[in-house]
Motif scaffolding. Structure first.
Motif, PDB file in Angstrom:
ATOM      1  N   ALA A  90      10.862  10.413  -2.150  1.00 58.22           N
ATOM      2  CA  ALA A  90       9.929  10.401  -1.018  1.00 58.22           C
ATOM      3  C   ALA A  90       9.866   9.067  -0.288  1.00 58.22           C
ATOM      4  O   ALA A  90       9.406   9.006   0.840  1.00 58.22           O
ATOM      5  CB  ALA A  90       8.525  10.785  -1.499  1.00 58.22           C
ATOM      6  N   PHE A  91      10.312   7.983  -0.961  1.00 60.95           N
ATOM      7  CA  PHE A  91      10.166   6.661  -0.345  1.00 60.95           C
ATOM      8  C   PHE A  91      11.530   6.033  -0.070  1.00 60.95           C
ATOM      9  O   PHE A  91      12.493   6.272  -0.790  1.00 60.95           O
ATOM     10  CB  PHE A  91       9.371   5.737  -1.275  1.00 60.95           C
ATOM     11  CG  PHE A  91       7.994   6.265  -1.588  1.00 60.95           C
ATOM     12  CD1 PHE A  91       6.981   6.196  -0.640  1.00 60.95           C
ATOM     13  CD2 PHE A  91       7.700   6.832  -2.820  1.00 60.95           C
ATOM     14  CE1 PHE A  91       5.705   6.679  -0.915  1.00 60.95           C
ATOM     15  CE2 PHE A  91       6.441   7.327  -3.107  1.00 60.95           C
ATOM     16  CZ  PHE A  91       5.434   7.249  -2.153  1.00 60.95           C
ATOM     17  N   VAL A 112       8.403  -0.135   3.265  1.00 65.53           N
ATOM     18  CA  VAL A 112       8.782   1.143   2.668  1.00 65.53           C
ATOM     19  C   VAL A 112       8.270   2.268   3.555  1.00 65.53           C
ATOM     20  O   VAL A 112       7.138   2.222   4.035  1.00 65.53           O
ATOM     21  CB  VAL A 112       8.155   1.313   1.264  1.00 65.53           C
ATOM     22  CG1 VAL A 112       8.724   2.532   0.568  1.00 65.53           C
ATOM     23  CG2 VAL A 112       8.369   0.079   0.421  1.00 65.53           C
ATOM     24  N   ARG A 113       9.113   3.264   3.781  1.00 66.68           N
ATOM     25  CA  ARG A 113       8.690   4.443   4.547  1.00 66.68           C
ATOM     26  C   ARG A 113       8.560   5.615   3.612  1.00 66.68           C
ATOM     27  O   ARG A 113       9.233   5.684   2.591  1.00 66.68           O
ATOM     28  CB  ARG A 113       9.755   4.797   5.591  1.00 66.68           C
ATOM     29  CG  ARG A 113      10.006   3.706   6.588  1.00 66.68           C
ATOM     30  CD  ARG A 113       9.582   4.130   7.989  1.00 66.68           C
ATOM     31  NE  ARG A 113       9.480   2.939   8.837  1.00 66.68           N
ATOM     32  CZ  ARG A 113      10.546   2.372   9.417  1.00 66.68           C
ATOM     33  NH1 ARG A 113      11.732   2.900   9.259  1.00 66.68           N
ATOM     34  NH2 ARG A 113      10.390   1.298  10.154  1.00 66.68           N
ATOM     35  N   ALA A 160      -4.912   3.556   1.647  1.00 64.42           N
ATOM     36  CA  ALA A 160      -4.367   2.488   0.790  1.00 64.42           C
ATOM     37  C   ALA A 160      -4.300   1.161   1.554  1.00 64.42           C
ATOM     38  O   ALA A 160      -4.505   0.093   0.981  1.00 64.42           O
ATOM     39  CB  ALA A 160      -2.981   2.884   0.274  1.00 64.42           C
ATOM     40  N   VAL A 161      -4.038   1.242   2.855  1.00 68.46           N
ATOM     41  CA  VAL A 161      -4.003   0.020   3.671  1.00 68.46           C
ATOM     42  C   VAL A 161      -5.414  -0.558   3.812  1.00 68.46           C
ATOM     43  O   VAL A 161      -5.618  -1.772   3.717  1.00 68.46           O
ATOM     44  CB  VAL A 161      -3.389   0.305   5.065  1.00 68.46           C
ATOM     45  CG1 VAL A 161      -3.510  -0.910   5.973  1.00 68.46           C
ATOM     46  CG2 VAL A 161      -1.932   0.726   4.925  1.00 68.46           C
ATOM     47  N   LEU A 162      -6.401   0.326   3.994  1.00 66.37           N
ATOM     48  CA  LEU A 162      -7.792  -0.148   4.101  1.00 66.37           C
ATOM     49  C   LEU A 162      -8.211  -0.885   2.828  1.00 66.37           C
ATOM     50  O   LEU A 162      -8.957  -1.853   2.880  1.00 66.37           O
ATOM     51  CB  LEU A 162      -8.761   1.018   4.347  1.00 66.37           C
ATOM     52  CG  LEU A 162      -8.634   1.758   5.675  1.00 66.37           C
ATOM     53  CD1 LEU A 162      -9.776   2.760   5.838  1.00 66.37           C
ATOM     54  CD2 LEU A 162      -8.626   0.791   6.848  1.00 66.37           C
ATOM     55  N   PRO A 169       0.843  -1.196   0.000  1.00 61.67           N
ATOM     56  CA  PRO A 169       0.000   0.000   0.000  1.00 61.67           C
ATOM     57  C   PRO A 169       0.876   1.242   0.000  1.00 61.67           C
ATOM     58  O   PRO A 169       1.908   1.264   0.684  1.00 61.67           O
ATOM     59  CB  PRO A 169      -0.803  -0.107   1.300  1.00 61.67           C
ATOM     60  CG  PRO A 169      -0.160  -1.160   2.121  1.00 61.67           C
ATOM     61  CD  PRO A 169       0.783  -1.952   1.262  1.00 61.67           C
ATOM     62  N   VAL A 170       0.503   2.268  -0.763  1.00 61.11           N
ATOM     63  CA  VAL A 170       1.304   3.496  -0.808  1.00 61.11           C
ATOM     64  C   VAL A 170       1.344   4.081   0.602  1.00 61.11           C
ATOM     65  O   VAL A 170       0.305   4.383   1.179  1.00 61.11           O
ATOM     66  CB  VAL A 170       0.697   4.522  -1.784  1.00 61.11           C
ATOM     67  CG1 VAL A 170       1.459   5.843  -1.710  1.00 61.11           C
ATOM     68  CG2 VAL A 170       0.726   3.982  -3.204  1.00 61.11           C
ATOM     69  N   PRO A 171       2.559   4.217   1.191  1.00 63.59           N
ATOM     70  CA  PRO A 171       2.620   4.724   2.564  1.00 63.59           C
ATOM     71  C   PRO A 171       2.337   6.213   2.642  1.00 63.59           C
ATOM     72  O   PRO A 171       2.559   6.951   1.676  1.00 63.59           O
ATOM     73  CB  PRO A 171       4.054   4.434   3.005  1.00 63.59           C
ATOM     74  CG  PRO A 171       4.812   4.003   1.807  1.00 63.59           C
ATOM     75  CD  PRO A 171       3.882   3.880   0.647  1.00 63.59           C
ATOM     76  N   LEU A 172       1.854   6.647   3.799  1.00 63.77           N
ATOM     77  CA  LEU A 172       1.725   8.078   4.089  1.00 63.77           C
ATOM     78  C   LEU A 172       2.930   8.473   4.936  1.00 63.77           C
ATOM     79  O   LEU A 172       3.563   7.620   5.554  1.00 63.77           O
ATOM     80  CB  LEU A 172       0.456   8.347   4.901  1.00 63.77           C
ATOM     81  CG  LEU A 172      -0.889   8.029   4.260  1.00 63.77           C
ATOM     82  CD1 LEU A 172      -2.014   8.294   5.265  1.00 63.77           C
ATOM     83  CD2 LEU A 172      -1.098   8.863   3.013  1.00 63.77           C
TER      84      LEU A 172
END
Ligand SMILES: [Zn+2]
Ligand SMILES: [Zn+2]
Length: 225
Positions: A177-178, A153-154, A133-135, A117-120
């Motif tokens: 960003a990641f 990934v952070r 994205a996690v939901l 999921p794309v992290p925030l």
């Protein structure tokens, strides 16, 4: 099925009509959704004709090889997306995840080894309390039996909203960003709610590939045309 599903009557998430199928949408609302039927195989952009790739992907392919994006970000889609992003729209998340899962199943591609999921950024995650994205990714992981890699990934950086930015500005603001926190391998599907220009997806895909992933595809509920 959980016990709570037996107690609560199912209603359509768009018009509140009672529904009796296994999906929270009545047939007319299902038909009225902006389905992304003719799209670039690589980036999901809707196409005007039957070409396989959009002009941009034909000229300069992105680092991901495929995008599955069942809906356009139009019509009723923003209502569902914003309910998940800014509310705690668990029912809407379940519904969009179901539509995305059905599109994945219909595409019949080989399944990936991991869902990312794309992290925030931590700041945004704390403010919002959840990552949309996690939901979306959780029910997909369950349905296809694919591990969810949400801590690999952070996301660093300001986490400034990209809304309203041009394509070039979005690409610039998401660069670097990641960061992968460990070496990775295999094939990954990045999961997100909406893909706008593809800048975020490209940056995350590049990060995953640099960390050792062989191939990255995108599973997103909706695509901005
Ligand atoms: Zn309805
Ligand atoms: Zn494309």
């Amino acid at each position: 099925m959980r016990w709570i599903d037996l107690l609560l009557p199912r209603i359509c998430r768009l018009c509140d009509a009672p529904v009796d199928g296994d999906i929270d949408l009545c047939p007319p609302c299902w038909r009225s959704l902006p389905w992304n039927l003719r799209a670039c195989g690589r980036c999901g952009l809707p196409l005007a004709d039957d070409s396989r790739l959009c002009v941009r992907c034909a000229a300069k392919p992105p680092p991901f090889t495929r995008t599955i994006a069942p809906l356009l970000f139009a019509g009723a889609t923003p209502k569902l997306v914003y309910a998940i992003k800014f509310g705690r729209g668990f029912a809407e998340a379940k519904l969009l995840a179901r539509l995305l899962a059905d599109a994945v199943a219909a595409a019949a591609d080989p399944l990936p080894d991991a869902l990312v999921p794309v992290p925030l950024t931590t700041g945004r995650l704390l403010r919002r309390g959840h990552n949309q994205a996690v939901l979306l990714a959780r029910p997909l992981a369950r349905r296809f039996g694919i591990p969810l890699h949400r801590a690999d990934v952070r996301r660093t950086g300001s986490g400034k909203s990209q809304r309203g930015q041009t394509r070039a500005a979005r690409a610039g603001s998401v660069r670097g960003a990641f960061r992968a926190v460990r070496p990775l391998a295999g094939r990954a599907a990045i999961v997100d709610d909406v893909m706008t220009t593809g800048a975020t997806a490209s940056e995350l895909a590049q990060t995953l590939i640099a960390a050792g992933m062989d191939e990255v595809v995108i599973w997103t509920a909706a695509r901005v045309a």
